[in-house]
Design an enzyme around this catalytic site. Sequence first.
Site, PDB file in Angstrom:
ATOM      1  NE  ARG A 248      -4.321  -1.367   0.238  1.00  0.00           N
ATOM      2  CZ  ARG A 248      -4.544  -2.430  -0.516  1.00  0.00           C
ATOM      3  NH1 ARG A 248      -3.624  -2.815  -1.391  1.00  0.00           N
ATOM      4  NH2 ARG A 248      -5.666  -3.116  -0.408  1.00  0.00           N
ATOM      5  CD  GLU A 277      -3.272   3.662  -5.278  1.00  0.00           C
ATOM      6  OE1 GLU A 277      -2.155   3.211  -4.955  1.00  0.00           O
ATOM      7  OE2 GLU A 277      -4.335   3.011  -5.207  1.00  0.00           O
ATOM      8  CG  HIS A 296      -3.913  -0.340  -6.447  1.00  0.00           C
ATOM      9  ND1 HIS A 296      -4.166   0.333  -5.290  1.00  0.00           N
ATOM     10  CD2 HIS A 296      -3.886  -1.654  -6.105  1.00  0.00           C
ATOM     11  CE1 HIS A 296      -4.301  -0.530  -4.283  1.00  0.00           C
ATOM     12  NE2 HIS A 296      -4.131  -1.746  -4.767  1.00  0.00           N
TER      13      HIS A 296
END
Length: 330
Positions: A248, A277, A296
């Site tokens: 993450r 993000e 991602h």
Amino acid sequence: MPLPSSSCRVAVLVGPERGFDVDSIDPTIRQQLEQHVQLVDYETAKASAETEPVDVIATFAHVLVGKELVTALSPSRALKAVVNYGVGVDHINLDEMRELGIPVCNTPGVLSGATADMAWALLMACARNIVQCDAYCRSDAYTVYRNMIFLGRDVHHKTIGIVGLGRIGTEIARRAKGFHMRILYHNRSPNKDAEDKLGATLVSLDDLLKESDYVVLVCPCTPETTGLISTPQLKLMKSTAFLVNIARGPVVDTDALVAALQSKEIAGAGLDVTDPEPLPLGHPLRTLDNVVLAPHRGSATAEARAAMAQLVIDNVLAAARGTPLLTRCA
């Protein structure tokens, strides 16, 4: 096995806005669930919560789930489960769910191979300058063969350091063994199976950072791992080493990473996740030539996503039936 009642209400929440666009994730989820349960969006569920509390919450794309949300949708606390699409549950307050007695399940296992492949895609792209080579080959500059441009780094027989040797980390290590790599790992507890079968060695985080040519982050995002890699840790890494993050974004201190990349304190980074993000327009990580970025995409293969969707469907129906969840994580 008894079929769930069509009166079972499942709140479908997608993304930060808690929308109802589950078809953007996978239309088969809605199609299959609607045969057995009643799907409702956030606004409908909230407006009718007093008279028709939600039985199950199904979350997609990192919806924040805590006591406040559960109370809003199921004030009688009749919620049977929170079913998450994805293996990471850092967006779900597990402590509050335990306090409320609400089980949480995710989609582990089925995405381990795909996510490990993504880690290797980033690692190899960094090591062999694939992004730069591609841009060069498409440009007007590529008119003659040049022998010494875009020299990369060997991967075979080097040292890989894996931070978080769970299911995905083990799959990364399995691939590293095929490259005849020395495998170091840092974990909350020893992984004896990986040690015996793959030759992995448990070390401290500091030693892993000092000795590894490729550092791969696969750990869950928790209060303990937030900012795990910052300036002191980056200074321990070799100047020829690469950092790959498929965990993450908040596991890495973004400002510290930018500084280390700009000063060439480390050779480069491959990032499937960032903090924030997505990155804002003009962010330094978007412009640095020693960074490979992906939006991602860790588990984003057709096969993995189909398996994840099926696990969500199976877990929702299990909760509706009152039978054990298939992949309970809390």
